[in-house]
Scaffold this active site. Structure first.
Site, PDB file in Angstrom:
ATOM      1  N   GLU A   1      47.774 -13.731  26.686  1.00  0.00           N
ATOM      2  CA  GLU A   1      47.442 -13.336  28.049  1.00  0.00           C
ATOM      3  C   GLU A   1      45.949 -13.060  28.204  1.00  0.00           C
ATOM      4  O   GLU A   1      45.327 -13.452  29.202  1.00  0.00           O
ATOM      5  CB  GLU A   1      48.253 -12.095  28.450  1.00  0.00           C
ATOM      6  CG  GLU A   1      49.757 -12.312  28.521  1.00  0.00           C
ATOM      7  CD  GLU A   1      50.179 -13.174  29.701  1.00  0.00           C
ATOM      8  OE1 GLU A   1      49.313 -13.579  30.511  1.00  0.00           O
ATOM      9  OE2 GLU A   1      51.397 -13.443  29.819  1.00  0.00           O
TER      10      GLU A   1
ATOM     11  N   ARG B   1      43.527 -15.424  30.587  1.00  0.00           N
ATOM     12  CA  ARG B   1      43.037 -14.735  31.789  1.00  0.00           C
ATOM     13  C   ARG B   1      41.585 -14.295  31.645  1.00  0.00           C
ATOM     14  O   ARG B   1      40.757 -14.568  32.522  1.00  0.00           O
ATOM     15  CB  ARG B   1      43.915 -13.512  32.095  1.00  0.00           C
ATOM     16  CG  ARG B   1      45.378 -13.840  32.361  1.00  0.00           C
ATOM     17  CD  ARG B   1      46.138 -12.603  32.805  1.00  0.00           C
ATOM     18  NE  ARG B   1      47.584 -12.802  32.723  1.00  0.00           N
ATOM     19  CZ  ARG B   1      48.454 -12.343  33.613  1.00  0.00           C
ATOM     20  NH1 ARG B   1      48.028 -11.664  34.655  1.00  0.00           N
ATOM     21  NH2 ARG B   1      49.757 -12.538  33.460  1.00  0.00           N
TER      22      ARG B   1
ATOM     23  N   ASP C   1      56.865 -23.486  27.779  1.00  0.00           N
ATOM     24  CA  ASP C   1      56.255 -24.361  28.770  1.00  0.00           C
ATOM     25  C   ASP C   1      54.897 -24.918  28.371  1.00  0.00           C
ATOM     26  O   ASP C   1      54.698 -26.139  28.285  1.00  0.00           O
ATOM     27  CB  ASP C   1      56.149 -23.630  30.113  1.00  0.00           C
ATOM     28  CG  ASP C   1      55.538 -22.235  30.001  1.00  0.00           C
ATOM     29  OD1 ASP C   1      55.231 -21.800  28.877  1.00  0.00           O
ATOM     30  OD2 ASP C   1      55.371 -21.578  31.048  1.00  0.00           O
TER      31      ASP C   1
ATOM     32  N   GLU D   1      53.039 -22.063  39.890  1.00  0.00           N
ATOM     33  CA  GLU D   1      53.291 -23.324  39.186  1.00  0.00           C
ATOM     34  C   GLU D   1      53.602 -24.486  40.118  1.00  0.00           C
ATOM     35  O   GLU D   1      53.142 -25.621  39.900  1.00  0.00           O
ATOM     36  CB  GLU D   1      54.423 -23.143  38.169  1.00  0.00           C
ATOM     37  CG  GLU D   1      54.026 -22.375  36.926  1.00  0.00           C
ATOM     38  CD  GLU D   1      53.893 -20.876  37.170  1.00  0.00           C
ATOM     39  OE1 GLU D   1      53.200 -20.199  36.373  1.00  0.00           O
ATOM     40  OE2 GLU D   1      54.478 -20.380  38.170  1.00  0.00           O
TER      41      GLU D   1
END
Length: 598
Positions: free
Chosen positions: A228, A232, A360, A500
């Protein structure tokens, strides 16, 4: 006549000068009479001579400005746009308004001046390192149509609420008007940098930059999630650096990268999921021994770019080792389980296989790494193609009534089909279209169109026109919802303002020019306006099936700023030229990074 003999007696003349003052006055009157006797032309010549002499004397005197000529000491006082990577001549802080249209998109390119002074000296220990590329500094002009203006207004509405109640903290809670702290890294600020820059919100960008410069530190004794923080914070800083050219962002990115490196100190090279930036220690997640497969395989774009931008190869070497290791592992027709052990380097036996949560971006980053490195690392492309082939073979299913295509999951040792799909999986349509654009199988475009169509339906069938977090599908007419292709369970009915599907719409619009994708995005944006907008921002909601008194979750995730609104803004770019997808690749948090030649 005078007698000649009198002259011959003397060979001198005697003058009687009474005092010097008399001589001075007489001389002055004589010079003035001579000046008055000169013609105007003669006077002008004398004026010119005197002025020329004065200028020559002024030029020869020591001073800082030598008629615009810079010496070596002057170079040290020039402020450059970016922090100069090793072996690189910096660009002066000059904005050139000429637009470079050689490539499709890319905004207005700030071209390099013809003369580039050598400011930074190369140290002896830098000898032998390759030259590093300069930032692809871009200039943007703000919204160009009403839809883009509406998106910018939504951003500013959210941003103002964040500034008022959560400035410097990770997230804003716009209903209770409080803040939420996750990692203590100002996530919303850093995640929003490139969005503000692309939208032309210069004042907000400069204010955020000042906070980064003065307040963003990585010394707190607290654990953060490697993945993360990479996508980010590291990704946000690097993207802001490349777009704006401001060296402070690269400096902060480098400091962060150094503190995350302990995560790779495992026997397998597969990183731990958590790292303490203050103590520079790392460990596995508290909930179990394994890391998420998507997390350890979706940090490569950022760490590679950090190496390319700084000239320090250790960041790229660490993440490349992870990709190479996973490449060697046995897979299920190119598909990977969603958990991997950092110590053993092996997948967890019988773990779920999905293109949703925890799986994903493994597939996404295979393609994007291949693009980032100039299509030169073939095993990345090959693993991506194997993964898509495995998806088509094992995961692609259709609904019983309208035959909507969706991507199912495989669960347990027997790999049983579960007919559910996370909203996260809706990234796939855009990724497939990106691969086709770069020369991969044209058949993938058919799959992209079908998955995008299905994802649109997950929005359209809900009364709020917003998709739930997870959708279930009727494949045998045997479920309780026999008359429907799709249905939602109570625990999955929330909407977190996720990006998404908007991301995929942007790619489909960019590559096809089909305005239907823009219209779909506009419908969804209006739904956000109708059901998630509150007085101090936009909030996640608890149930997309409830129109009246829609339950609200009082949270604005940073990806709302970084991705959802950014992709909407790019989707509504009628020129399809703001970001050139032959020169830039977006990371998993929507931050554009440059494509390299190798």
């Amino acid at each position: 006549m005078f007698p000649s003999k009198d002259l011959g007696k003397s060979d001198y003349i005697s003058l009687n000068i009474q005092d010097s003052a008399t001589f001075s006055r007489g001389s002055s009157r004589s010079l003035w009479r001579q000046w008055n006797q000169l013609s105007r032309f003669q006077r002008n010549i004398l004026y010119f001579i005197v002025i020329t002499i004065i200028l020559v004397i002024f030029y020869l005197l020591p001073g800082d400005n030598k008629n615009g000529v810079l010496d070596e000491s002057d170079y040290n006082n020039i402020e450059v746009v970016q922090d100069t990577p090793k072996y690189e001549k910096p660009v002066e802080d000059i904005v050139v308004d000429n637009v470079n249209q050689e490539h499709k998109g890319g905004g207005e390119v700030i071209e390099e001046p013809e003369f580039q002074p050598e400011i930074n000296q190369v140290d002896d220990d830098q000898i032998g390192e390759p030259p590093q590329p300069k930032p692809n500094t871009l200039k943007f002009n703000g919204p160009q149509n009403n839809r883009q203006k509406a998106v910018v207004a939504a951003f500013k509405h959210s941003w103002n609420g964040y500034k008022e109640y959560a400035w410097g903290y990770d997230n804003v809670k716009p209903i209770s008007r409080k803040y939420y702290e996750w990692f203590g890294l100002g996530l919303t600020i850093v995640d929003s940098l490139d969005t503000m820059y692309i939208m032309g919100l210069n004042n907000e960008f400069l204010e955020a930059k000042l906070w980064v410069e003065k307040n963003l530190v990585f010394t707190s004794n607290r654990d953060v999630n490697l993945f993360e923080v990479t996508i980010r914070v590291l990704g946000g800083l690097l993207s802001a650096y490349h777009l704006s050219g401001d060296k402070i962002f690269l400096s902060k990115a480098t400091a962060l990268g150094e503190r995350m490196m302990p995560a790779f100190s495992t026997s397998s090279g597969v990183p731990y999921s958590d790292v303490n930036l203050g103590t520079k220690t790392a460990h596995g997640p508290k909930w179990g021994p394994d890391s998420s497969t998507s997390e350890v395989t979706s940090i490569q774009l950022e760490f590679r770019d950090l190496s390319r931008s700084t000239g320090d190869p250790k960041f790229e070497e660490a993440v490349a080792k992870v990709s190479e290791h996973v490449h060697q592992l046995e897979k299920y027709d190119g598909l990977v389980p969603i958990f991997i052990n950092a110590n053993t380097g092996q997948f967890r036996d019988h773990a779920t296989i999905t293109l949703g949560a925890r799986g994903d971006s493994y597939y996404e980053y295979l393609l994007k790494q291949w693009l980032q490195t100039g299509k030169t690392i073939n095993y990345l492309r090959d693993d991506y193609l194997l993964g898509i082939a495995g998806t088509q073979k094992h995961l692609v299913k259709r609904t019983a009534i309208n035959k909507y295509l969706f991507i199912a999951e495989l669960v347990g040792a027997h790999k049983e089909i579960t007919p559910k799909m996370d909203h996260l999986t809706c990234y796939l349509g855009g990724t497939l279209a990106l691969g086709v654009h770069h020369g991969l199988s044209s058949d993938h475009m058919d799959l992209a169109n079908e998955i995008v169509k299905t994802c649109y339906q997950t929005y359209a069938i809900q009364p709020t026109f917003l998709a739930p977090e997870i959708t279930y599908f009727n494949i045998e007419n045997s479920n309780e919802e026999k008359s429907m292709d799709m249905y939602v369970k109570m625990n999955d009915a929330h909407n977190l303002l996720r990006p998404e599907f908007i991301e995929s719409l942007f790619y489909m619009w960019y590559f096809t020019g089909n305005k239907t994708f823009q219209d779909w995005g506009w419908q969804i944006f209006q739904a956000f306006e109708n059901y998630t907008k509150v007085e101090k921002g936009y909030t996640s909601i608890g149930n997309v099936r409830i129109v009246y008194n829609t339950p609200q979750k009082d949270m604005t995730e940073s990806f709302w700023f970084a991705e959802t609104l950014k992709y909407l803004y790019l989707l509504f770019d009628d020129t399809r030229q703001l970001i050139d997808l032959d020169r830039w690749v977006f990371n998993s948090e929507g931050h554009p990074l440059p494509i390299y030649e190798s």
